[in-house]
Enzyme design. Structure first.
Site, PDB file in Angstrom:
ATOM      1  CB  SER A   1      -8.065   3.015   3.348  1.00 15.73           C
ATOM      2  OG  SER A   1      -7.232   2.413   4.365  1.00 15.73           O
TER       3      SER A   1
ATOM      4  CE  LYS B   1      -4.082   1.537   2.955  1.00 17.00           C
ATOM      5  NZ  LYS B   1      -4.732   1.176   4.117  1.00 17.00           N
TER       6      LYS B   1
ATOM      7  CB  SER C   1      -8.161   0.056   6.020  1.00 14.85           C
ATOM      8  OG  SER C   1      -8.843   1.122   5.989  1.00 14.85           O
TER       9      SER C   1
END
Lengths: 96, 493
Positions: free
Chosen positions: B171, B96, B195
């Site tokens: 996310s 990420k 997330s």
């Protein structure tokens, strides 16, 4: 409880160091009000005799020796992201 | 490991399933690299090819082409020289874009960090590299991990690999989509309120949130420090356990860590006989979509048939979890995001007349709407006069939620339910209503509030859309959790 007003948003923006554009302000008034109203339901909770939780590890005062650890970083690497520089210093607008 | 759709498959779904064969299980890939059957370089090239092939999904912000190839060649040289190449030798992965990684930018999908080149690297990246893994790309996210759809990315929206008109969740939406598309054998995500698990559920992959404090957060862009954890997004629970075993463990750069298990996380017990499972009553109520409940009910039956002892359990305060979570997380992130001030790094407004204007305009232009909303509400709940009513009260509610979950865990080994109230929603469906977006974290936040481990694993399809089964365990029972998740996964094969 409190309803978020235009003045509240302006004050929060100032406290948060964000200059909002005029077109943003009214949008945020409604959105922030809806979110604050939603989270206010915690008011209903019966929390008699309970203490707040700051963290969940139960750790207290984690100590380490105060030693210099050399990670091999150079000043150049540490300063390369600075928006403005003078030699090995970060340059900012005058404070006083 | 993917369960066949019971209600027919769409074209894109079939496609995503065929991609599953793109990579062998992670330990096999590493074995083959160590044995010289395949090279690390060929894995990296394959990964880069797949990233290009699936660029229409917009899962990736940047590709670390050159540094990854360079590392691959070093690993291949070690293998050729008979040197130790590591447990993850030549295994590419995707981080990420809120993990600091050398060799490219770390943006947190935000305009304010665009162009930022990390001067140091996240501890988890160092640990993975020490075992021979290779970071090949950085995945899209909601800017600063603020969101549940990746629509809050300041750059672009990632599309769900199963249905391009839908969000991948967030996310860690880019990471989950990347694993689902097999762009690399695994990806890394961060989980503050769901997330990792929510996007894993939306994309039909495994998302593991470890116990708070088990994985070092040094070098990862902070959101809410009392809640943030790092974990893997994988194709299987075995892969998740292997990655956990590499990344878990104390780090002198993170002072908020607990001791890890001495026994490897891969040495789990997947026997379901006699395992006590509580189904959270509040998580199967009217707020949850009927089709999602149906899939979870089928999963529960499977667990029962395999010998698990399943009973309903009530956690009456769980409905207060989401409002308490939003107060606590927004308060903490408003403080964490004060470091983006346009002075030391990141975007700086070029024509500011004085220091104050430099702060104000750098932050106005550098932050997107969601970051601004969250910072302002965080500031509100911490401000004098409101602190006790909001922040402190939320922290006390957190205690109440922890007490209830401890009581439930005194009777049950695990708590289960759906990961999300609905399957993946349409792009644009909730982006104009921030509060509706917040509600997608309804079922995942309690594991962040109590700090225990939780996992989302594929449970089936509601129509053409995947549904994840959410399993929670008490703090420190990460291996046990991986075991039951693996047991369930075996049932679905």
């Amino acid at each position: 409880m409190a309803k978020i007003t235009r003045e509240d948003v302006l004050k929060l923006a100032r406290l948060s160091h964000i200059k909002l554009r005029e077109d943003e302000i009214d949008k945020f008034v409604g959105e922030l009000d809806a979110i604050v109203k939603y989270v206010e339901q915690i008011d209903l909770a019966d929390v008699e005799g309970l203490e707040p939780t700051d963290q969940v590890t139960g750790l207290k005062n984690v100590m380490r020796p105060d030693e210099i650890i050399d990670y091999g970083e150079t000043p150049e690497e540490l300063l390369k992201n600075a928006p403005a520089r003078e030699n090995n210093h970060i340059q900012v607008k005058r404070v006083l | 490991m993917t369960k066949k759709s019971e209600t027919g498959s769409t074209k894109s779904e079939t496609k995503s399933k065929s991609e599953i064969r793109n990579w062998a299980p992670i330990n096999e890939i590493a074995n083959d690299v160590r044995a010289g059957k395949i090279t690390a370089l060929s894995n990296v090239e394959k990964s880069i090819g797949l990233i290009e092939k699936h660029s229409e999904f917009d899962a990736i912000i940047s590709v670390l082409d050159e540094p990854a190839k360079k590392r691959a060649k070093q690993i291949d040289a070690r293998v050729n020289n008979g040197e130790k190449a590591g447990r993850l030798a030549g295994v590419p992965f995707i981080a990420k874009d809120n993990f600091l990684v050398f060799g490219g930018e770390t943006t947190a999908a935000s305009n304010i960090l665009k162009g930022f080149e990390a001067p140091y690297q996240a501890t988890v990246i160092n640990k993975l590299e020490a075992e021979g893994a290779i970071c090949i790309a950085k995945a899209n996210l909601d800017a600063f991990a603020h969101g549940s759809s990746t629509e809050n990315s300041d750059f672009f929206v990632t599309k769900n690999p199963i249905d391009k008109t839908r969000v991948p969740g967030g996310s860690s939406g880019g990471s989950a989509a990347a694993t689902a598309l097999s762009l690399a054998p695994f990806s890394l995500g961060t989980d503050t309120g769901g997330s990792i698990r929510q996007p894993a559920s939306f994309c039909n992959v495994v998302g593991f949130k470890p116990t708070y404090g088990l994985v070092s957060r040094s070098g990862v862009v902070a959101m809410a420090s009392s809640l943030d954890v790092i974990g893997p997004i994988t194709k299987s629970t075995e892969d998740a356990a292997l990655i956990m075993d590499v990344i878990a463990g104390k780090d002198k750069l993170d002072m908020t860590m607990i001791d890890r298990d001495i026994l490897a996380y891969t040495k789990f017990n997947n026997n379901l006989t006699g395992v006590k499972i509580g189904v959270e009553k509040e998580y199967m109520d009217e707020k949850v979509d009927k089709e999602v409940k149906q899939i979870i009910s089928v999963a529960i039956e499977k667990l029962k048939n395999a010998g698990a002892l399943v009973a309903e359990v009530s956690l009456p305060s769980s409905k207060l979890g989401l409002p308490a979570y939003y107060i606590i997380s927004l308060a903490e992130l408003s403080s964490n995001l004060s470091r983006y001030d346009g002075q030391r790094f990141g975007y700086s407004y070029p024509d500011a007349k004085n220091l104050d204007e430099s702060y104000m305009l750098s932050r106005d232009i550098g932050f997107g709407d969601e970051a601004k909303r969250r910072i302002m509400i965080g500031t509100y709940v911490l401000s004098s006069g409101y602190y006790d009513a909001y922040y402190k009260k939320a922290q006390i509610v957190r205690t109440k939620i922890i007490n209830e979950s401890r009581e439930a865990f005194s009777k049950f080994d695990f708590l289960i339910g759906p990961t999300t109230p609905t399957a993946a929603f349409k792009i644009g469906e909730k982006s104009q209503d921030p509060l509706q977006m917040y509600l997608s974290d309804l079922l995942t936040v309690s594991a962040n509030l109590d700090g225990g481990p939780a996992i989302s694993i594929p449970a089936g399809f509601a129509g053409s859309l995947p549904v994840g089964l959410h399993i929670m365990a008490p703090q420190g029972e990460d291996r046990k959790l991986l075991g039951i998740a693996n047991g369930f996964e075996e049932l679905s094969k």
